[in-house]
Design a protein around this motif. Structure first.
Motif, PDB file in Angstrom:
ATOM      1  N   GLU A  75       0.896  -1.386   0.035  1.00  0.00           N
ATOM      2  CA  GLU A  75       0.006   0.104   0.251  1.00  0.00           C
ATOM      3  C   GLU A  75       0.773   1.261  -0.121  1.00  0.00           C
ATOM      4  O   GLU A  75       2.042   1.276   0.576  1.00  0.00           O
ATOM      5  N   HIS A  76       0.365   2.408  -0.673  1.00  0.00           N
ATOM      6  CA  HIS A  76       1.178   3.571  -0.821  1.00  0.00           C
ATOM      7  C   HIS A  76       2.005   3.570  -2.061  1.00  0.00           C
ATOM      8  O   HIS A  76       2.577   4.585  -2.302  1.00  0.00           O
ATOM      9  N   GLY A  85      -5.152   3.307   0.981  1.00  0.00           N
ATOM     10  CA  GLY A  85      -6.004   2.570   0.086  1.00  0.00           C
ATOM     11  C   GLY A  85      -5.571   2.538  -1.386  1.00  0.00           C
ATOM     12  O   GLY A  85      -6.594   2.026  -2.140  1.00  0.00           O
ATOM     13  N   VAL A  87      -2.207   2.542  -4.669  1.00  0.00           N
ATOM     14  CA  VAL A  87      -0.977   2.302  -5.041  1.00  0.00           C
ATOM     15  C   VAL A  87      -0.542   3.240  -6.284  1.00  0.00           C
ATOM     16  O   VAL A  87      -1.643   3.762  -6.691  1.00  0.00           O
ATOM     17  N   ASP A 102       3.158  -4.888  -8.033  1.00  0.00           N
ATOM     18  CA  ASP A 102       2.034  -4.536  -6.921  1.00  0.00           C
ATOM     19  C   ASP A 102       1.502  -5.465  -6.272  1.00  0.00           C
ATOM     20  O   ASP A 102       0.752  -6.387  -7.040  1.00  0.00           O
ATOM     21  N   TYR A 104      -0.685  -5.005  -3.536  1.00  0.00           N
ATOM     22  CA  TYR A 104      -1.809  -4.371  -2.602  1.00  0.00           C
ATOM     23  C   TYR A 104      -2.934  -4.633  -3.224  1.00  0.00           C
ATOM     24  O   TYR A 104      -3.260  -4.748  -4.763  1.00  0.00           O
ATOM     25  N   ARG A 105      -4.179  -5.130  -2.459  1.00  0.00           N
ATOM     26  CA  ARG A 105      -5.359  -5.632  -2.879  1.00  0.00           C
ATOM     27  C   ARG A 105      -5.413  -6.930  -3.770  1.00  0.00           C
ATOM     28  O   ARG A 105      -6.213  -6.912  -4.748  1.00  0.00           O
ATOM     29  N   THR A 136      -0.797  -1.654   7.749  1.00  0.00           N
ATOM     30  CA  THR A 136      -1.049  -2.844   6.605  1.00  0.00           C
ATOM     31  C   THR A 136       0.204  -3.572   6.336  1.00  0.00           C
ATOM     32  O   THR A 136       0.027  -4.492   5.901  1.00  0.00           O
ATOM     33  N   THR A 140       0.743  -7.304   4.527  1.00  0.00           N
ATOM     34  CA  THR A 140       1.603  -7.759   3.281  1.00  0.00           C
ATOM     35  C   THR A 140       2.604  -8.881   3.510  1.00  0.00           C
ATOM     36  O   THR A 140       2.708  -9.739   2.854  1.00  0.00           O
ATOM     37  N   SER A 242       4.272   6.324   5.908  1.00  0.00           N
ATOM     38  CA  SER A 242       3.415   6.483   4.945  1.00  0.00           C
ATOM     39  C   SER A 242       2.949   8.131   4.874  1.00  0.00           C
ATOM     40  O   SER A 242       3.170   8.716   5.970  1.00  0.00           O
TER      41      SER A 242
END
Length: 412
Positions: A75-76, A85, A87, A102, A104-105, A136, A140, A242
């Motif tokens: 994330e970020h 929320g 990337v 990536d 994230y999600r 988070t 990860t 972050s």
């Protein structure tokens, strides 16, 4: 699990009068033989993965002769330009030119596919955690530990200090049914471990339960860190982990004020002091007065007004409080946040929780109330709705040894 212990000379500290703390990443660059194993390496990292001189570790690993072939971002994003929320765009690191994946999600199947596509034999993890369950980066790590196990890869954590010391574990455990990307398994709200120690704990418990056995996990430990040290006592430079954790003070408050993401008070995103600034258009000076009367230790409360530039109440004038921590050892961020919520409930009929999907930062894959995921149980939300006392919900704080599986897990 191997203990790759302290074997090489350490560089001089940034502050000669302070402790000399060397991260796992710097240790590996100084002594590549600590890595062991063969084959190409993938690095899970971002802008917090820096050497003592603040240069990115990816370049240092390449200079040290390590066969680094891929980067994996959380994330970020790799560069940290994306808000919560989100990337960044891009599939290559602009500095090293390495391919960037990536994570994230992504689903477990997608994570396995990314690892297979990368062709790496070992995954290195180097992200600066801040010691809080709903931050988070640790999830990860947890997700990719499992992906490493499923695809037959080694997983190596380059350990870093817990910025909040390693002496305190606080807050409730996550209850079954509240799992999300801000809490996969039951750990305390403030866990009190380094990421290396947490990886060990997760490997012995949840990872082993899910995969049938622990994964091939190693930790390259921090040299010179002691559990009583706050981050600004390590001699290392603070890099905001972050966009909305700009300072160590922010991280200290975030342990508790992160809960406000699940309410209709803004947690201060879009201000210069996120998680230290709380309020809403329906609040007024009475909030600061009433919280001050509660005599909370280690913190002063100031009435403030502000206009968030994004997220909740964007471009609206809010009134509320600013937290000024005066003694971070005496300050209890979770208790403080519960008191603020309790007082807000007494003063303002409008105050309450928000559903996931409402205004503010949402939790990927989560449904229902965001506050339940943050707290780890519905009890806080239900007590707010009933205008019941909130402090009794907080279990006693303790040493991290009170919740981990075995004492030998603590490495410092």
């Amino acid at each position: 699990m191997a203990d790759i212990s302290r074997k090489q000379p350490r560089p001089g500290p940034a502050d000669p009068s302070g402790p000399s703390v060397t991260s796992g990443a710097d240790r590996l660059i100084l002594d590549p033989g600590l890595l062991g194993g063969d084959g190409p390496v993938g690095l899970i990292t971002n802008f917090t993965g820096v050497r003592r001189d603040l240069r990115p570790i990816a370049g240092g690993l390449l200079e040290a002769g390590i066969e680094l072939t891929s980067l994996f971002g959380p994330e970020h994003g790799l560069l940290g330009t994306a808000q919560a929320g989100f990337v960044e765009d891009g599939d290559h690191d602009p500095v090293t030119g390495l391919p960037l994946y990536d994570t994230y999600r992504t689903t477990p199947e997608q994570q396995d596919q990314l690892i297979e596509k990368s062709g790496v034999s070992t995954l290195l993890f180097d992200l600066q955690d801040i010691g809080v369950r709903y931050y988070t980066y640790i999830w990860t790590m947890f997700d990719l530990m499992q992906a490493a196990g499923r695809t037959g890869r080694r997983f190596v954590v380059l350990d870093r200090p817990n910025p909040l010391t390693g002496l305190v574990s606080a807050g409730p455990l996550l209850e079954p049914g509240q799992e999300s990307f801000i809490g996969r398994v039951p750990i305390p709200q403030r866990h009190g471990l380094t990421v290396g120690e947490l990886a060990d704990q997760l490997n012995r418990t949840a990872v082993a339960d899910r995969l049938g056995l622990p994964i091939d996990l190693d930790v390259i430990t921090v040299d010179g860190w002691r559990r009583e040290l706050w981050y600004d006592e390590t001699g290392l430079s603070w890099v905001p982990p972050s966009p909305n954790i700009p300072t160590l003070d922010t991280a200290v408050c975030y342990v508790g004020t992160g809960l406000f993401e699940g309410t209709n008070l803004t947690e201060g995103r879009g201000t210069t002091r996120p998680f230290e600034t709380l309020g809403a258009p329906f609040c007024d000076h009475r909030l600061a007065d009433a919280v001050t009367e509660r005599g909370l230790p280690g913190v002063l409360v100031r009435a403030t007004s502000f206009v968030p530039t994004f997220h909740k109440f964007v471009d609206q004038t809010c009134h509320g409080i600013a937290l000024h921590v005066t003694d971070r050892s005496a300050f209890d961020p979770i208790r403080t946040s519960l008191v603020i919520m309790e007082v807000a409930g007494e003063l303002y009929p409008e105050f309450g929780p928000r559903e996931n999907g409402g205004t503010g930062v949402d939790i990927p894959g989560a449904k229902g109330f965001a506050l339940d995921k943050l707290w780890g149980a519905p009890t806080l939300r239900e007590s707010i709705a009933e205008r019941a006392p909130l402090e009794p919900l907080l279990p006693p704080a303790g040493h991290p040894s009170t919740w981990i599986t075995t004492p030998d897990l603590l490495r410092y």
